[in-house]
Motif scaffolding. Structure first.
Motif, PDB file in Angstrom:
ATOM      1  N   ILE A  48       0.859  -1.193   0.000  1.00 51.01           N
ATOM      2  CA  ILE A  48       0.000   0.000   0.000  1.00 51.01           C
ATOM      3  C   ILE A  48       0.892   1.239   0.000  1.00 51.01           C
ATOM      4  O   ILE A  48       1.679   1.454   0.930  1.00 51.01           O
ATOM      5  N   TYR A  49       0.772   2.048  -1.054  1.00 50.11           N
ATOM      6  CA  TYR A  49       1.500   3.308  -1.135  1.00 50.11           C
ATOM      7  C   TYR A  49       0.653   4.425  -0.538  1.00 50.11           C
ATOM      8  O   TYR A  49      -0.575   4.461  -0.702  1.00 50.11           O
ATOM      9  N   LEU A  50       1.309   5.354   0.149  1.00 53.73           N
ATOM     10  CA  LEU A  50       0.657   6.528   0.724  1.00 53.73           C
ATOM     11  C   LEU A  50       1.283   7.773   0.121  1.00 53.73           C
ATOM     12  O   LEU A  50       2.482   8.021   0.294  1.00 53.73           O
ATOM     13  N   PHE A  51       0.477   8.541  -0.588  1.00 56.71           N
ATOM     14  CA  PHE A  51       0.981   9.735  -1.277  1.00 56.71           C
ATOM     15  C   PHE A  51       0.245  10.963  -0.763  1.00 56.71           C
ATOM     16  O   PHE A  51      -0.986  10.995  -0.747  1.00 56.71           O
ATOM     17  N   GLY A  52       1.015  11.965  -0.329  1.00 53.66           N
ATOM     18  CA  GLY A  52       0.425  13.200   0.167  1.00 53.66           C
ATOM     19  C   GLY A  52       0.176  14.189  -0.955  1.00 53.66           C
ATOM     20  O   GLY A  52       1.098  14.513  -1.722  1.00 53.66           O
ATOM     21  N   THR A  53      -1.048  14.674  -1.059  1.00 55.16           N
ATOM     22  CA  THR A  53      -1.434  15.522  -2.180  1.00 55.16           C
ATOM     23  C   THR A  53      -1.668  16.970  -1.764  1.00 55.16           C
ATOM     24  O   THR A  53      -1.801  17.295  -0.592  1.00 55.16           O
ATOM     25  N   ILE A  54      -1.714  17.825  -2.774  1.00 51.83           N
ATOM     26  CA  ILE A  54      -2.293  19.161  -2.649  1.00 51.83           C
ATOM     27  C   ILE A  54      -3.437  19.184  -3.656  1.00 51.83           C
ATOM     28  O   ILE A  54      -3.249  18.887  -4.832  1.00 51.83           O
ATOM     29  N   HIS A  55      -4.629  19.503  -3.172  1.00 56.74           N
ATOM     30  CA  HIS A  55      -5.835  19.312  -3.986  1.00 56.74           C
ATOM     31  C   HIS A  55      -5.949  20.279  -5.162  1.00 56.74           C
ATOM     32  O   HIS A  55      -6.654  20.000  -6.127  1.00 56.74           O
ATOM     33  N   ALA A  56      -5.311  21.418  -5.067  1.00 59.76           N
ATOM     34  CA  ALA A  56      -5.267  22.373  -6.183  1.00 59.76           C
ATOM     35  C   ALA A  56      -3.820  22.805  -6.344  1.00 59.76           C
ATOM     36  O   ALA A  56      -3.119  23.037  -5.352  1.00 59.76           O
ATOM     37  N   LEU A  57      -3.347  22.868  -7.580  1.00 53.68           N
ATOM     38  CA  LEU A  57      -1.943  23.161  -7.836  1.00 53.68           C
ATOM     39  C   LEU A  57      -1.786  24.234  -8.900  1.00 53.68           C
ATOM     40  O   LEU A  57      -2.748  24.615  -9.583  1.00 53.68           O
ATOM     41  N   LYS A  58      -0.565  24.687  -9.056  1.00 53.21           N
ATOM     42  CA  LYS A  58      -0.215  25.548 -10.176  1.00 53.21           C
ATOM     43  C   LYS A  58       0.177  24.656 -11.356  1.00 53.21           C
ATOM     44  O   LYS A  58       0.583  23.510 -11.162  1.00 53.21           O
ATOM     45  N   PRO A  59       0.041  25.168 -12.577  1.00 50.62           N
ATOM     46  CA  PRO A  59       0.368  24.344 -13.746  1.00 50.62           C
ATOM     47  C   PRO A  59       1.865  24.034 -13.871  1.00 50.62           C
ATOM     48  O   PRO A  59       2.695  24.679 -13.264  1.00 50.62           O
ATOM     49  N   GLN A  60       2.146  23.010 -14.686  1.00 56.23           N
ATOM     50  CA  GLN A  60       3.485  22.646 -15.140  1.00 56.23           C
ATOM     51  C   GLN A  60       4.385  22.052 -14.062  1.00 56.23           C
ATOM     52  O   GLN A  60       5.605  22.056 -14.197  1.00 56.23           O
ATOM     53  N   LEU A  61       3.804  21.520 -13.000  1.00 56.13           N
ATOM     54  CA  LEU A  61       4.601  20.846 -11.980  1.00 56.13           C
ATOM     55  C   LEU A  61       4.807  19.379 -12.369  1.00 56.13           C
ATOM     56  O   LEU A  61       3.839  18.670 -12.627  1.00 56.13           O
ATOM     57  N   SER A  62       6.044  18.921 -12.368  1.00 57.73           N
ATOM     58  CA  SER A  62       6.344  17.551 -12.813  1.00 57.73           C
ATOM     59  C   SER A  62       6.371  16.587 -11.627  1.00 57.73           C
ATOM     60  O   SER A  62       7.392  15.966 -11.328  1.00 57.73           O
ATOM     61  N   TRP A  63       5.241  16.429 -10.951  1.00 59.59           N
ATOM     62  CA  TRP A  63       5.175  15.550  -9.778  1.00 59.59           C
ATOM     63  C   TRP A  63       4.793  14.116 -10.143  1.00 59.59           C
ATOM     64  O   TRP A  63       5.122  13.181  -9.413  1.00 59.59           O
ATOM     65  N   PHE A  64       4.096  13.923 -11.273  1.00 58.72           N
ATOM     66  CA  PHE A  64       3.570  12.598 -11.610  1.00 58.72           C
ATOM     67  C   PHE A  64       4.555  11.848 -12.491  1.00 58.72           C
ATOM     68  O   PHE A  64       4.299  11.557 -13.662  1.00 58.72           O
TER      69      PHE A  64
END
Length: 300
Positions: A48-64
């Motif tokens: 089971i992976y646990l990933f912490g998110t931010i529900h709204a972001l700015k564009p062009q972020l290479s997180w995925f």
């Protein structure tokens, strides 16, 4: 309150973004590095992976990409805080919980001092003081935070949950939620009036600092600085212990119970929840430890 205003206050964003019309042209390629924190809990036949998110972001972020993408691709199931509803479904849930049933205008529920703070915040946003008079205080507080998010350049359609949901749909992964939208909003709706007003006034007081605060949080999230993010988010939560218990600690305990139970079924699961839930003394990981489970940080 920074956690509540910057993370929980975003909970309406995913439903509103779920049915966003695709842009006329392809979005710009992600070019801004981001390596948010990722954890894993394992037994002999379950991961089971646990990933912490931010529900709204700015564009062009290479997180995925990198380890996050690898963990997602290896998973057979995506679990979010809530399954993203359509706008129609969201409206059907939000309206009855957000509308005030007492008939007393919101501004008349505030003390003279609180009303002065509230009126000043509304004036800064260019909104009439009585605009939310027919709503419960929690909804006014959430809406103020959302307006500030938009002004700071954050977009719900760029949020982590929206991207993960789209990727899961495209690859045929089942998507489920730890809670329902009705449950999440119900936590606010059932808060005592005094706590709702405290939440609203805290939101109003944060107006001038919101841009700097949310951007500082984003910087820590991009750097994978979970403890730094937690320290910033939870700096003054002790001032509202009931909100902290209902909106953070109790939910983290239930989610840890869910993970403990899910480990009894073989497979690989990718869980994505607000980053504030995965750091600090009452984090999901802290409650997992009470089940004698260890969430290990995935280094990348």
């Amino acid at each position: 309150m920074r956690y509540l205003l910057s993370t929980v206050a975003l909970l309406l964003s995913p439903p509103l973004a779920a049915q966003t019309t695709p842009p006329a042209s392809p979005p710009a390629a992600a070019t801004i590095p981001a390596d948010p924190a990722l954890w894993v809990v394992k037994d002999k036949d379950t991961t089971i992976y646990l990933f912490g998110t931010i529900h709204a972001l700015k564009p062009q972020l290479s997180w995925f990409d990198s380890a996050v993408r690898k963990a997602f691709d290896a998973s057979g199931q995506l679990v979010l805080e809530i399954p993203l509803p359509t706008q129609e479904q969201a409206k059907a849930v939000i309206v009855p919980l957000a509308m005030d049933a007492t008939g007393k205008p919101l501004t008349q529920k505030l003390s003279a001092e609180d009303r002065k703070v509230y009126a000043a915040a509304m004036a800064k946003l260019g909104i009439p003081e009585t605009a939310f008079d027919t709503f419960e205080p929690w909804f006014a507080g959430v809406t103020l935070a959302q307006i500030e998010l938009q002004k700071a350049g954050f977009n719900a359609a760029e949020g982590v949950e929206v991207a993960l949901n789209a990727a899961a749909t495209a690859s045929g992964k089942p998507v489920s939620g730890l809670e329902t939208l009705e449950q999440q909003l119900g936590y606010f709706h059932t808060l005592p009036q005094a706590d709702q007003i405290a939440f609203l006034i805290s939101s109003a007081k944060e107006i001038d600092k919101f841009d700097a605060t949310i951007n500082a949080m984003l910087d820590r999230w991009k750097a994978g600085d979970a403890e730094g993010l937690s320290a910033l988010m939870n700096e003054d939560l002790s001032s509202q212990p009931n909100l902290y218990k209902v909106l953070l600690a109790d939910r983290n305990a239930r989610w840890a119970d869910w993970i403990d139970n899910r480990l009894k079924t073989p497979g690989t699961v990718f869980i994505a929840v607000g980053a504030g839930h995965l750091a600090g003394k009452d984090s999901v990981q802290a409650y997992l430890a009470k089940h004698h489970l260890v969430a290990e940080r995935v280094r990348y």
